[in-house]
Motif scaffolding. Structure first.
Motif, short mmCIF file in Angstrom:
data_model
loop_
_atom_site.label_atom_id
_atom_site.label_comp_id
_atom_site.label_asym_id
_atom_site.label_seq_id
_atom_site.Cartn_x
_atom_site.Cartn_y
_atom_site.Cartn_z
N ARG A 1 1.03 -1.02 0.05
CA ARG A 1 -0.08 -0.13 -0.07
C ARG A 1 0.86 1.31 0.06
N TYR A 2 1.94 1.25 0.71
CA TYR A 2 2.88 2.56 0.84
C TYR A 2 4.16 2.02 0.24
N GLU A 3 4.41 1.57 -0.70
CA GLU A 3 5.69 1.15 -0.93
C GLU A 3 6.77 2.01 -1.44
N THR A 4 6.09 3.17 -1.65
CA THR A 4 7.07 4.43 -1.83
C THR A 4 7.41 5.21 -0.76
N HIS A 5 6.59 5.12 0.64
CA HIS A 5 6.76 5.81 1.72
C HIS A 5 8.52 5.56 2.14
N ILE A 6 8.99 6.70 2.66
CA ILE A 6 10.23 6.61 3.26
C ILE A 6 10.51 5.78 4.35
N LEU A 7 9.44 5.56 5.18
CA LEU A 7 9.48 4.74 6.46
C LEU A 7 9.86 3.24 6.01
N VAL A 8 9.02 3.12 4.67
CA VAL A 8 9.41 1.41 4.18
C VAL A 8 10.95 1.21 3.95
N LYS A 9 11.36 2.33 3.23
CA LYS A 9 12.75 2.25 2.71
C LYS A 9 13.71 2.10 4.09
N TYR A 10 13.31 2.61 5.26
CA TYR A 10 14.07 2.66 6.28
C TYR A 10 14.01 1.35 7.18
N LEU A 11 12.82 0.70 7.09
CA LEU A 11 12.72 -0.44 7.45
C LEU A 11 13.47 -1.66 6.75
N TYR A 12 13.35 -1.56 5.40
CA TYR A 12 14.06 -2.40 4.71
C TYR A 12 15.56 -2.23 4.78
N ALA A 13 15.85 -0.95 4.90
CA ALA A 13 17.52 -0.50 4.96
C ALA A 13 17.93 -1.11 6.53
N GLY A 14 17.10 -0.96 7.57
CA GLY A 14 17.40 -1.66 8.82
C GLY A 14 17.67 -3.09 8.79
N PHE A 15 16.65 -3.70 8.14
CA PHE A 15 16.67 -5.25 7.97
C PHE A 15 17.92 -5.67 7.26
N ALA A 16 18.20 -5.00 6.06
CA ALA A 16 19.13 -5.67 5.08
C ALA A 16 20.58 -5.10 5.61
N THR A 17 20.67 -4.05 6.61
CA THR A 17 22.04 -3.76 7.52
C THR A 17 22.25 -4.68 8.10
N ILE A 18 21.38 -5.27 9.36
CA ILE A 18 21.52 -6.32 10.38
C ILE A 18 21.92 -7.65 9.49
N LEU A 19 21.14 -8.01 8.48
CA LEU A 19 21.70 -9.24 7.79
C LEU A 19 22.75 -9.23 7.15
N LEU A 20 23.34 -8.01 6.67
CA LEU A 20 24.55 -7.79 6.09
C LEU A 20 25.54 -8.04 6.86
N LEU A 21 25.45 -7.52 8.17
CA LEU A 21 26.61 -7.67 9.15
C LEU A 21 26.62 -9.25 9.42
N LEU A 22 25.42 -9.74 9.69
CA LEU A 22 25.35 -10.98 10.06
C LEU A 22 26.05 -12.17 8.96
N THR A 23 26.09 -11.56 7.74
CA THR A 23 26.49 -12.46 6.50
C THR A 23 27.91 -12.08 6.38
N ILE A 24 28.50 -11.17 6.58
CA ILE A 24 29.91 -10.91 6.70
C ILE A 24 30.38 -11.67 7.92
N ARG A 25 29.98 -11.51 8.96
CA ARG A 25 30.38 -12.49 10.14
C ARG A 25 30.55 -14.26 9.48
N THR A 26 29.40 -14.51 8.98
CA THR A 26 29.17 -15.85 8.59
C THR A 26 30.28 -16.15 7.49
N THR A 27 30.58 -15.11 6.84
CA THR A 27 31.56 -15.43 5.70
C THR A 27 32.83 -15.58 6.24
N ILE A 28 33.20 -14.56 7.22
CA ILE A 28 34.58 -14.80 7.89
C ILE A 28 34.80 -15.96 8.66
N TYR A 29 33.67 -16.53 9.35
CA TYR A 29 33.91 -17.68 10.06
C TYR A 29 33.95 -18.86 9.46
N THR A 30 33.23 -19.10 7.99
CA THR A 30 33.08 -20.22 7.56
C THR A 30 34.44 -20.23 6.41
#
Length: 726
Positions: free
Chosen positions: A518-547
């Motif tokens: 409904r509100y795909e262009t709303h800036i809050l949606v972007k920040y929600l996605y950005a926050g989710f992507a950031t934490i998963l990105l950091l966890l992925t980097i950690r996984t890559t280093i350990y693996t």
């Protein structure tokens, strides 16, 4: 110069802004460092040692004969060239794959017009830090090469579909030949792209009528039959349409060039009523001297099949557009013949093994189901390693199904069909995750790029935006904390906590999807996605280093699968230190028990030593030999070795020769116990302990062991293998 620039799409690079140049240079550097740093620290895997050894033999002048067990010959030929240029070491044995994995990271530049500026950058970021992509870019197997060729084929296919430039067909022909010279999952790639192009051709030629509205009283069986008939007529019309649609043109190129490569597929009929009565063998099974090849009367039938398909492919090319087709064919077969005949030094055997046995061997192996992994194998691997692209691919699919374009629908199709094909294939291995991860990464990267390209983060975020940005991180911390705390409680509170969290996750997912729609262009949606992507990105980097740098040869990682233990590398390093320049007069005698394939990776490690013996020892008795510097004995034969060697040797101890991930931890997973595990936070905690810290599996690591005996003057070796089982 202008011609070369246009031919290889270098003009795409000229469109990059300075910021993009800087970003891609940084990503290239990061990708290269992740792939090349400490490259020889991991022990050579059994398969790696095979590939490296036969590359070394070619480099030494012993030639190379195609062996389908090792897949295509291209990787050995390229590695032998690297040995010629830079010498033969563990690092140079893996440098080809480092280069391929790094090149893969910058390929999105050439897909920038369809991925978008931001999408191409996001895909490059995900490719550069992907745990599986990094791991198998540091691993001497051809899967990362296939990823490069696959992505290249997808890029050139879409370049042609958009522009109609025939040069893309020539590039695709070259990439197609390289794929078939590398690994047999090229057949799956051709099938995947071929099916899409077929559906696309039908869609483009389909009459724009609604037959359901036209025949409201037509029964469903007749309606289905009518649609099937219309599909056939539409496909037939596509064949006779001049000029052909671009999708149908690419389909013709794919089919005509690869048609003879499918010859051995006729072997699936040898056990059917069509051929069983004749006793004709088109693909010899396990135990045969030449697995996958025809025998006796099957040779004549195989020749007729190959000849017919070659003639058929030429006829298709002639009827389509001979002037273009013969150029594609020359490019394809020049590369293919050069690879399978080792640059025309083994023409007859190379051609027959390449055109028949390469597929025939793996048809037989499908019946063997190597690895014996369960159907849900990749659905277990993906959440452990490729969770970021997997999660965003689901969201991307929902988003792109609403915002449909041909390209977006193709990305969804490519992702789904690839996962499906590798899931139903009988052989499932961790390195095949590379092929599944690639479309996941491209789809999720395109989605994230589209999302962030439609909003601006230039202005300073307000309080609400900051709160939304940290919601995913806070939610994960709360979920982890509740799981950790409740896992020690009684069963009823554990089930209650798990049920509540599952309900909240499901409700949150539904609300987020509805909110986004409904509100795909709303800036809050972007920040929600950005926050989710950031934490998963950091966890992925950690996984890559350990693996890749902590557990790279320790099978507490599912990605490691069956791996040579680091203790063998310790022994090899000690041998190299003691005997730097082996000479014929004082070179040490080294005895390696070849029971159950213990020859590998020693054949690679000890390739420069001439005084190495590989007897097949027995459990009942031990044949005497002259005094050796070191003796490696399979654990099943160590009792006899103890008696024979106790006087003149030190028994250093038992080490894992090869060890593997404890597969019982996921093999018994089914729908019933999955529900049980999902509704109990004790099982949540077990998974999180493994997901974050790789705890809980070390004591269950399986292994095939060796006993080490050394001369009394041989220095002590500090083994580390068993320490990981504590």
């Amino acid at each position: 110069m202008k011609y070369i620039r246009n031919y290889f799409h270098i003009r795409e690079i000229s469109k990059l802004t300075r910021i993009e140049w800087l970003l891609y240079c940084c990503l290239f550097t990061v990708a290269l460092l992740l792939r090349i740093y400490d490259l020889d620290a991991r022990a050579m895997h059994h398969d790696e040692s095979l590939h490296a050894y036969y590359s070394w033999e070619l480099y030494q002048g012993s030639g190379l004969t195609h062996n389908p067990m090792l897949h295509g010959p291209l990787q050995m030929q390229l590695t032998s060239l690297i040995f010629f240029l830079f010498g033969d070491t563990d690092v140079t044995a893996r440098i080809l794959y480092v280069a391929a994995g790094t090149i893969l990271v910058i390929l999105p530049i050439f897909f920038r017009d369809l991925l978008g500026k931001h999408g191409a950058i996001m895909v490059s970021i995900l490719l550069s830090i992907s745990p599986s992509m990094v791991y198998f870019s540091r691993f001497a197997r051809n899967d990362i090469l296939m990823a490069v060729f696959t992505f290249g084929m997808v890029i050139t296919m879409w370049k042609y579909l958009v522009s109609g430039n025939k040069k893309n067909l020539y590039l695709m022909s070259a990439l197609l030949a390289l794929s078939f010279s590398t690994k047999e999952n090229a057949y799956l790639l051709v099938g995947t792209l071929g099916l899409y192009l077929t559906l696309s051709s039908i869609h483009e030629s389909w009459p724009r009528k609604n037959y359901r509205d036209q025949f409201p009283n037509l029964s469903y069986p007749r309606l289905v039959f009518g649609y099937a008939l219309m599909t056939f007529k539409t496909l037939r019309n596509s064949v006779y349409t001049h000029p052909h649609s671009r999708a149908f043109t690419v389909l013709i190129v794919l089919i005509s060039l690869t048609l003879p490569q499918w010859s051995a597929f006729t072997g699936i009929f040898q056990e059917t009523i069509l051929l069983r009565w004749s006793n004709i063998i088109l693909v010899s099974g396990e135990g045969a001297s030449n697995i996958g090849m025809p025998t006796h009367g099957g040779k004549l039938l195989a020749f007729l099949v190959v000849f017919s398909l070659i003639v058929g492919s030429m006829y298709i090319g002639y009827k389509w557009h001979w002037k273009t087709w013969w150029k594609c064919a020359v490019i394809f077969y020049l590369i293919w013949l050069s690879a399978y005949t080792t640059f025309f030094t083994n023409i007859f055997n190379g051609v027959q093994s390449g055109i028949w046995q390469s597929l025939g061997y793996w048809i037989v192996q499908q019946g063997e189901a190597r690895g014996g992994q369960p159907t849900h194998y990749y659905l277990t691997l993906i959440p452990i390693y490729e969770y970021l692209p997997a999660i965003f691919s689901v969201l991307a699919s929902l988003y792109f199904l609403k915002h449909r374009t041909k390209f977006n629908l193709f990305l969804i199709y490519w992702t789904v069909i690839t996962l499906f094909l590798y899931t139903i294939a009988s052989e499932k291995m961790p390195w095949l995750l590379v092929n599944i991860s690639l479309p996941l990464i491209v789809l999720s990267g395109k989605f994230l790029g589209d999302l962030f390209s439609k909003s601006s983060f230039k202005s300073k975020p307000n309080l609400n935006q900051c709160m939304i940005y940290f919601v995913p991180t806070i939610s994960l911390i709360i979920a982890f904390s509740v799981t950790k705390y409740s896992s020690n409680l009684h069963p009823i509170p554990r089930v209650f906590a798990a049920t509540i969290m599952l309900s909240l996750f499901l409700a949150g997912f539904v609300l987020v999807v509805r909110f986004i729609q409904r509100y795909e262009t709303h800036i809050l949606v972007k920040y929600l996605y950005a926050g989710f992507a950031t934490i998963l990105l950091l966890l992925t980097i950690r996984t890559t280093i350990y693996t890749n740098f902590v557990n790279s040869d320790i099978p507490i990682e599912m990605l490691v699968y069956t791996q040579t233990s680091p203790d063998l590398l310790q022994i090899n390093n000690k041998i190299k230190t003691l005997y730097v320049k082996p000479a014929t007069d004082n070179e040490p005698l080294i005895i390696i028990d070849q029971t159950n394939g213990f020859t590998w990776p020693w054949s690679w490690y000890l390739r420069n030593y001439t005084n190495v013996k590989y007897p097949k020892l027995q459990s009942e008795s031990y044949e005497p030999h002259e005094q050796a510097s070191i003796v490696v004995v399979h654990s099943s034969n160590h009792l006899a070795a103890d008696k024979a060697l106790s006087k003149n040797y030190k028994k250093v101890g038992k080490i894992p020769h090869r060890w593997w991930f404890p597969e019982h931890t996921y093999r018994d997973l089914n729908a019933i116990n999955l529900v049980t595990k999902l509704t109990d936070t004790k099982h949540w905690n077990i998974f999180l302990e493994y997901w974050l810290f790789r705890k809980g599996v070390g004591k269950s690591i399986g292994s095939e062991d060796a006993y080490i005996y050394t001369s009394n003057t041989f220095p002590n070796i500090d083994f580390v293998g068993d320490s990981y089982r504590e």
